[in-house]
Motif scaffolding. Structure first.
Motif, PDB file in Angstrom:
ATOM      1  N   MET A 190      42.554  39.928  44.444  1.00 26.43           N
ATOM      2  CA  MET A 190      41.731  40.705  43.533  1.00 26.43           C
ATOM      3  C   MET A 190      42.430  42.018  43.236  1.00 26.43           C
ATOM      4  O   MET A 190      43.174  42.529  44.063  1.00 26.43           O
ATOM      5  N   GLN A 191      42.114  42.513  42.069  1.00 23.77           N
ATOM      6  CA  GLN A 191      42.588  43.838  41.686  1.00 23.77           C
ATOM      7  C   GLN A 191      41.388  44.657  41.237  1.00 23.77           C
ATOM      8  O   GLN A 191      40.458  44.133  40.630  1.00 23.77           O
ATOM      9  N   LEU A 192      41.444  45.947  41.537  1.00 24.00           N
ATOM     10  CA  LEU A 192      40.367  46.872  41.212  1.00 24.00           C
ATOM     11  C   LEU A 192      40.901  47.960  40.298  1.00 24.00           C
ATOM     12  O   LEU A 192      41.931  48.570  40.588  1.00 24.00           O
ATOM     13  N   PHE A 193      40.193  48.174  39.180  1.00 26.96           N
ATOM     14  CA  PHE A 193      40.483  49.269  38.267  1.00 26.96           C
ATOM     15  C   PHE A 193      39.262  50.178  38.299  1.00 26.96           C
ATOM     16  O   PHE A 193      38.154  49.741  37.977  1.00 26.96           O
ATOM     17  N   ILE A 194      39.464  51.422  38.697  1.00 27.55           N
ATOM     18  CA  ILE A 194      38.354  52.358  38.841  1.00 27.55           C
ATOM     19  C   ILE A 194      38.682  53.655  38.114  1.00 27.55           C
ATOM     20  O   ILE A 194      39.843  54.073  38.066  1.00 27.55           O
ATOM     21  N   GLY A 195      37.671  54.255  37.535  1.00 26.73           N
ATOM     22  CA  GLY A 195      37.841  55.523  36.836  1.00 26.73           C
ATOM     23  C   GLY A 195      36.535  55.913  36.180  1.00 26.73           C
ATOM     24  O   GLY A 195      35.543  55.175  36.237  1.00 26.73           O
TER      25      GLY A 195
ATOM     26  N   CYS B 161      41.679  33.911  34.958  1.00 17.29           N
ATOM     27  CA  CYS B 161      41.539  35.350  35.192  1.00 17.29           C
ATOM     28  C   CYS B 161      40.121  35.758  34.798  1.00 17.29           C
ATOM     29  O   CYS B 161      39.720  35.598  33.650  1.00 17.29           O
ATOM     30  N   LEU B 162      39.385  36.271  35.756  1.00 19.81           N
ATOM     31  CA  LEU B 162      37.993  36.638  35.561  1.00 19.81           C
ATOM     32  C   LEU B 162      37.842  38.145  35.750  1.00 19.81           C
ATOM     33  O   LEU B 162      38.165  38.673  36.807  1.00 19.81           O
ATOM     34  N   VAL B 163      37.374  38.824  34.711  1.00 20.42           N
ATOM     35  CA  VAL B 163      37.145  40.261  34.757  1.00 20.42           C
ATOM     36  C   VAL B 163      35.644  40.494  34.885  1.00 20.42           C
ATOM     37  O   VAL B 163      34.871  39.981  34.079  1.00 20.42           O
ATOM     38  N   LEU B 164      35.249  41.256  35.890  1.00 19.33           N
ATOM     39  CA  LEU B 164      33.840  41.580  36.091  1.00 19.33           C
ATOM     40  C   LEU B 164      33.648  43.084  35.932  1.00 19.33           C
ATOM     41  O   LEU B 164      34.297  43.871  36.630  1.00 19.33           O
TER      42      LEU B 164
ATOM     43  N   TRP C 113      36.634  36.641  46.333  1.00 18.72           N
ATOM     44  CA  TRP C 113      37.875  36.471  47.089  1.00 18.72           C
ATOM     45  C   TRP C 113      38.072  34.994  47.428  1.00 18.72           C
ATOM     46  O   TRP C 113      39.170  34.455  47.298  1.00 18.72           O
ATOM     47  N   GLY C 114      36.998  34.324  47.838  1.00 18.00           N
ATOM     48  CA  GLY C 114      37.076  32.900  48.140  1.00 18.00           C
ATOM     49  C   GLY C 114      37.395  32.070  46.908  1.00 18.00           C
ATOM     50  O   GLY C 114      38.154  31.104  46.981  1.00 18.00           O
ATOM     51  N   TRP C 115      36.812  32.444  45.756  1.00 21.49           N
ATOM     52  CA  TRP C 115      37.102  31.761  44.496  1.00 21.49           C
ATOM     53  C   TRP C 115      38.589  31.866  44.176  1.00 21.49           C
ATOM     54  O   TRP C 115      39.215  30.877  43.782  1.00 21.49           O
ATOM     55  N   GLU C 116      39.156  33.050  44.359  1.00 18.91           N
ATOM     56  CA  GLU C 116      40.598  33.218  44.116  1.00 18.91           C
ATOM     57  C   GLU C 116      41.416  32.295  45.004  1.00 18.91           C
ATOM     58  O   GLU C 116      42.329  31.627  44.527  1.00 18.91           O
ATOM     59  N   ALA C 117      41.097  32.281  46.279  1.00 23.20           N
ATOM     60  CA  ALA C 117      41.858  31.475  47.232  1.00 23.20           C
ATOM     61  C   ALA C 117      41.729  29.982  46.926  1.00 23.20           C
ATOM     62  O   ALA C 117      42.709  29.245  47.007  1.00 23.20           O
ATOM     63  N   GLU C 118      40.544  29.551  46.567  1.00 26.46           N
ATOM     64  CA  GLU C 118      40.293  28.132  46.317  1.00 26.46           C
ATOM     65  C   GLU C 118      40.861  27.664  44.978  1.00 26.46           C
ATOM     66  O   GLU C 118      41.435  26.586  44.881  1.00 26.46           O
ATOM     67  N   ARG C 119      40.712  28.456  43.943  1.00 25.45           N
ATOM     68  CA  ARG C 119      41.081  28.043  42.586  1.00 25.45           C
ATOM     69  C   ARG C 119      42.428  28.561  42.123  1.00 25.45           C
ATOM     70  O   ARG C 119      42.917  28.167  41.078  1.00 25.45           O
TER      71      ARG C 119
ATOM     72  N   GLY D 175      42.882  31.478  41.009  1.00 30.02           N
ATOM     73  CA  GLY D 175      42.622  32.404  39.912  1.00 30.02           C
ATOM     74  C   GLY D 175      42.801  33.846  40.350  1.00 30.02           C
ATOM     75  O   GLY D 175      43.177  34.125  41.478  1.00 30.02           O
ATOM     76  N   GLU D 176      42.514  34.734  39.427  1.00 32.44           N
ATOM     77  CA  GLU D 176      42.587  36.155  39.750  1.00 32.44           C
ATOM     78  C   GLU D 176      41.313  36.838  39.291  1.00 32.44           C
ATOM     79  O   GLU D 176      40.915  36.717  38.133  1.00 32.44           O
ATOM     80  N   ALA D 177      40.667  37.540  40.215  1.00 34.82           N
ATOM     81  CA  ALA D 177      39.478  38.321  39.893  1.00 34.82           C
ATOM     82  C   ALA D 177      39.901  39.772  39.695  1.00 34.82           C
ATOM     83  O   ALA D 177      40.648  40.330  40.500  1.00 34.82           O
ATOM     84  N   VAL D 178      39.429  40.345  38.606  1.00 36.96           N
ATOM     85  CA  VAL D 178      39.735  41.737  38.270  1.00 36.96           C
ATOM     86  C   VAL D 178      38.407  42.477  38.190  1.00 36.96           C
ATOM     87  O   VAL D 178      37.524  42.096  37.423  1.00 36.96           O
TER      88      VAL D 178
END
Length: 142
Positions: A1-6, A45-48, A80-86, A88-91
């Motif tokens: 996962m990656q986090l963009f904060i501001g 790639c899933l952005v939330l 995090w589990g979705w990323e590991a299983e699939r 993918g990348e969660a942002v």
């Protein structure tokens, strides 16, 4: 996962759009419920975004801040589990709220506290954390 904060309107969305190819956006601002991301599992790639709204929706129903924090942390763990299983990348895009200013109203204070705890919990789980301010991006490290 990656986090963009501001802060609000700091350029977080633009930065994410530039860095990720064809992301699928799941947003509270578009009326999406947090749990609905699970039905979007086919994306790479899933952005939330809109976490502060998802927290705000739960404030009245859950008076215990610790339980609410744990519920949000479970969503992070599921991502995090979705990323590991699939593969993918969660942002995650999180709003930095208040810059240390504590509001007088209890509901606003709870929202800021829970958003701050969510940011800490997300940062602890993410591979990379980025701070975005005025369209400038800086990678943060632990």
């Amino acid at each position: 996962m990656q986090l963009f904060i501001g802060g609000a309107y700091a350029g977080k969305r633009d930065v994410v759009r530039q860095r990720f190819e064809a992301p699928h956006w799941h947003s509270a601002h578009a009326g999406g419920r947090l749990e609905a991301w699970r039905s979007l599992a086919e994306t790479r790639c899933l952005v939330l975004e809109g976490w502060e709204r998802w927290i705000g929706e739960r404030l009245a129903a859950e008076p215990d801040d610790d339980r609410l924090r744990q519920a949000m942390a479970r969503e992070l763990d599921a991502l995090w589990g979705w990323e590991a299983e699939r593969g993918g990348e969660a942002v995650l895009i999180l709003l930095e709220m208040g810059r240390g200013i504590v509001p007088l109203g209890l509901d606003n204070r709870r929202l800021r506290d829970l958003n701050g705890w969510l940011a800490q919990d997300a940062a602890a789980r993410c591979e990379r954390v980025w701070y975005v301010w005025n369209g400038l991006v800086k990678e943060l490290s632990r």
